[in-house]
Design an enzyme around this catalytic site. Structure first.
Site, PDB file in Angstrom:
ATOM      1  N   ASP A  63       0.859  -1.190   0.000  1.00  0.00           N
ATOM      2  CA  ASP A  63       0.000   0.000   0.000  1.00  0.00           C
ATOM      3  C   ASP A  63       0.896   1.241   0.000  1.00  0.00           C
ATOM      4  O   ASP A  63       2.108   1.132   0.109  1.00  0.00           O
ATOM      5  CB  ASP A  63      -0.934   0.010   1.208  1.00  0.00           C
ATOM      6  CG  ASP A  63      -0.200  -0.226   2.510  1.00  0.00           C
ATOM      7  OD1 ASP A  63       0.932   0.292   2.668  1.00  0.00           O
ATOM      8  OD2 ASP A  63      -0.730  -0.922   3.392  1.00  0.00           O
ATOM      9  N   ASP A  65       1.661   5.122   1.581  1.00  0.00           N
ATOM     10  CA  ASP A  65       1.439   6.094   2.640  1.00  0.00           C
ATOM     11  C   ASP A  65       2.015   7.429   2.183  1.00  0.00           C
ATOM     12  O   ASP A  65       3.096   7.478   1.591  1.00  0.00           O
ATOM     13  CB  ASP A  65       2.148   5.647   3.918  1.00  0.00           C
ATOM     14  CG  ASP A  65       1.668   4.269   4.356  1.00  0.00           C
ATOM     15  OD1 ASP A  65       0.538   4.166   4.822  1.00  0.00           O
ATOM     16  OD2 ASP A  65       2.431   3.284   4.175  1.00  0.00           O
ATOM     17  N   ASP A 147       9.338   4.457  12.747  1.00  0.00           N
ATOM     18  CA  ASP A 147       9.922   3.357  13.516  1.00  0.00           C
ATOM     19  C   ASP A 147      11.330   2.954  13.066  1.00  0.00           C
ATOM     20  O   ASP A 147      12.256   2.935  13.868  1.00  0.00           O
ATOM     21  CB  ASP A 147       8.964   2.156  13.578  1.00  0.00           C
ATOM     22  CG  ASP A 147       8.353   1.772  12.240  1.00  0.00           C
ATOM     23  OD1 ASP A 147       8.750   2.353  11.194  1.00  0.00           O
ATOM     24  OD2 ASP A 147       7.488   0.882  12.225  1.00  0.00           O
TER      25      ASP A 147
END
Ligand code: ATP
Ligand code: MG
Length: 444
Positions: A63, A65, A147
C-alpha cells in the site's frame, strides 16, 4: 547507490532524481492522484514508508502512505472520497477505486508517552475527538517519529528526489533493519514496534541491527499492555502476509510468541507434533498467498489456538464428559482464555469453533452424514485442518486420505467408499438407511 554515512540529525541527504533508481512508475494511480492533488494545492506531498522502501528493494508495495504539511481538514477538503480517522493522531484515508491511501500530516516530535492503549500513532482506527497529541511538525520531526530507518525515506513528488534523514538508504544497501532513536525507549513508547521489527525483517529478509534486536527478548512482555484488539490486526499481518512461517520462528526466538499466545507457547514447547502442526499450517498459508489464493483469520486462529483447545478437550474427556459437549466447552474456554491477549472479533470465533467441532465428525464419518458434511460451509477449512493434523503425525484412522479420495470420486466410487467404512457405526446404520431409503432419496 553510493554508500554514505548516517547524516547527523539536523542535516539530511537529498538524493536528486538523477542519482537514484526510483521512478514515478512505482506509484499506483491513486497514490499519484493524491500526491499531485496535494502538490497542486500548494502543499508538500511525499511518499513514505513501505511505498518507498519496497520498490528500492524490487518489491511491489502493499500500500502507499503519504506525508504532507496539509492538516487533516485541509486534506479532507481536497479529496471527495476521504475520511478523517484516528483519535490521538488523526490521519486521512483517501479512497480511489479499490485503493486506500493513508495520508498523514507531519508529526511533531513530542516527549509525550503514548496513551494507555499503547496506540500506534500512525494506525489509529476509531473516530473521536482530537486530543493533546495532534501536534504537527516539520518533515524532519516526522522522520524521527517513524519506527525504522528504512521506513523513514521520503519520495518528493515536487522534484522526484529522495530524502533521507536517518540513514535509511545505507541500511537498505546493507539489508539492515534499524530502529530510529533509543531502542528501549521506542519499544516502551509502542511495544508493537517489536513485532513490526520481526515482521519486516522476515518480509524483507533483512537482519535486525544488534541494538534493534537486543532489547526485544527482555521486553517482549510489554506487548501484554497493548490493546488486544489492535494485536488481533497485527497478528493477522504477521502470519497472513505470505511470510508467516519465517515470522513465526522469529517470534518464538524472541519470546514474542509467548507474549501473545502464552498458553499455546507452553504447550508447543513440550510437544514436537504441535510445533510441526503450526509450522506446516503457516507454510501452507504462505504457499496460498504466493498462488494468489485467499487466507483467512478464522483458519489461522483455529490453528494457533488448537493446542489449548485440544488440551482442554482431552482433559474434559478424561473427566468423563461426553465428546460432543466436551469439545464445545473446550472450544469456548480456549477462545475465552485468549481474549485478554489477542482478542478475536465475534464474527470469527463462530467459524473457529466450527472448524474444531467438525473434527471428530470428519474422523467418524457416519454414513448418513457424509453428504451433508460436504455441504457444510466450514467443510473445506475443517478438512484442511484434518489434513494438517495427520501431516503432523496424529493418527486419525486415515480419515484425511479418505475424504480426499471421496471428493475426487465418481458416484459409484463414492458408494463403495461409504460401504467400506469400518467400525460399529457401520453396523448400526446398516438397517437405518435401508428402512429410510425411499424417504431419504426424496429428502437428501
Ligand atoms: P507494509 O505496508 O509493507 O506492512 P509499512 O512500513 O508501509 O509496511 P505501515 O503499517 O503501512 O507499514 O506504516 C506506514 C509507515 O508508518 C511505516 O513505514 C512507518 O514509517 C510508520 N509507522 C507505522 N507504524 C509505526 C509505529 N508503530 N511507530 C512508528 N512509526 C510507524
Ligand atoms: Mg504501508
Amino acid at each position: 547507490m553510493a554508500s554514505r554515512s548516517e547524516p547527523p540529525k539536523g542535516l539530511h541527504a537529498v538524493i536528486p532524481r538523477s542519482d537514484h533508481t526510483l521512478s514515478r512508475g512505482i506509484l499506483s494511480p491513486a497514490a499519484l492522484k493524491v500526491l499531485q492533488g496535494l502538490s497542486d494545492a500548494g502543499f508538500r506531498a511525499l511518499l513514505v514508508g513501505g511505498g518507498v522502501r519496497d520498490p528500492l528493494l524490487g518489491i511491489k508495495p502493499k500500500d502507499f502512505d503519504v506525508a504532507t504539511d496539509a492538516t487533516p481538514e485541509q486534506i479532507h477538503r481536497l479529496f471527495k472520497r476521504s475520511r478523517i480517522i484516528g483519535r490521538r493522531f488523526q490521519i486521512v484515508h483517501v479512497r480511489d477505486g479499490r485503493e486506500t491511501i493513508e495520508v498523514s500530516t507531519f508529526r511533531a516530535s513530542t516527549e509525550n508517552p503514548p496513551d494507555q492503549e499503547g496506540k500506534d500513532p500512525f494506525q489509529l482506527g476509531s473516530t473521536g475527538q482530537i486530543i493533546r497529541d495532534n501536534k504537527f511538525g516539520s518533515i524532519e520531526e516526522d522522520a524521527f517519529r517513524r519506527d525504522f530507518t528504512v521506513n523513514a525515506l521520503y519520495y518528493d513528488i515536487k522534484d522526484y528526489s529522495l530524502i533521507d534523514y536517518t540513514g535509511g538508504l545505507k541500511d537498505i544497501e546493507q539489508r539492515k533493519l534499524r530502529i530510529i532513536g533509543d531502542p528501549l525507549q521506542r519499544y516502551r513508547e509502542d511495544p508493537v514496534r517489536m513485532i513490526r521489527a520481526i515482521r519486516l525483517a522476515s518480509k524483507l529478509a533483512f537482519e535486525l541491527s544488534p541494538e534493534t534486536a537486543a532489547p526485544i527478548r527482555e521486553n517482549a512482555m510489554l506487548l501484554q499492555d497493548v490493546s488486544p484488539a489492535r494485536l488481533f490486526e497485527e497478528v493477522n499481518k504477521l502470519f497472513l502476509a505470505g511470510y508467516g512461517h519465517e515470522t513465526y520462528h522469529m517470534m518464538l526466538q524472541y519470546g514474542l510468541f509467548e507474549a501473545l499466545f502464552p498458553e499455546a507457547n507452553t504447550l508447543i514447547r513440550s510437544d514436537e507434533s504441535l510445533q510441526l502442526f503450526i509450522s506446516q499450517a503457516l507454510i501452507n498459508s504462505d504457499n496460498r498467498v504466493e498462488q494468489g489464493k485467499p487466507v483467512v483469520p478464522a483458519f489461522l486462529f483455529s490453528v494457533l489456538l488448537w493446542p489449548q483447545a485440544n488440551q482442554r478437550y482431552q482433559q474434559l474427556i478424561e473427566d468423563g464428559e461426553p465428546p460432543v459437549p466436551a469439545l464445545q466447552k473446550a472450544s469456548q474456554m480456549a477462545i475465552a482464555a485468549q481474549q485478554s491477549y489477542v482478542s478475536i472479533p465475534k464474527r470469527f470465533t463462530q467459524n473457529i469453533r466450527e472448524i474444531w467441532e467438525l473434527q471428530p465428525r470428519l474422523v467418524q464419518r457416519r454414513k448418513n452424514r457424509i453428504y451433508p458434511m460436504l455441504e457444510h460451509p466450514r467443510f473445506r477449512a475443517a478438512y484442511d485442518f484434518l489434513l494438517l493434523r495427520e501431516q503432523s503425525g496424529e493418527q486419525l484412522d486415515l480419515a484425511g486420505q479418505w475424504w480426499t479420495e471421496f471428493q475426487d470420486a465418481s458416484k459409484e466410487q463414492r458408494d463403495l467408499l461409504i460401504d467400506a467404512l469400518p467400525g460399529n457405526s457401520n453396523k448400526r446404520k446398516r438397517s437405518k438407511p435401508r428402512r429410510r431409503k425411499p424417504q431419504g432419496n426424496n429428502n437428501p
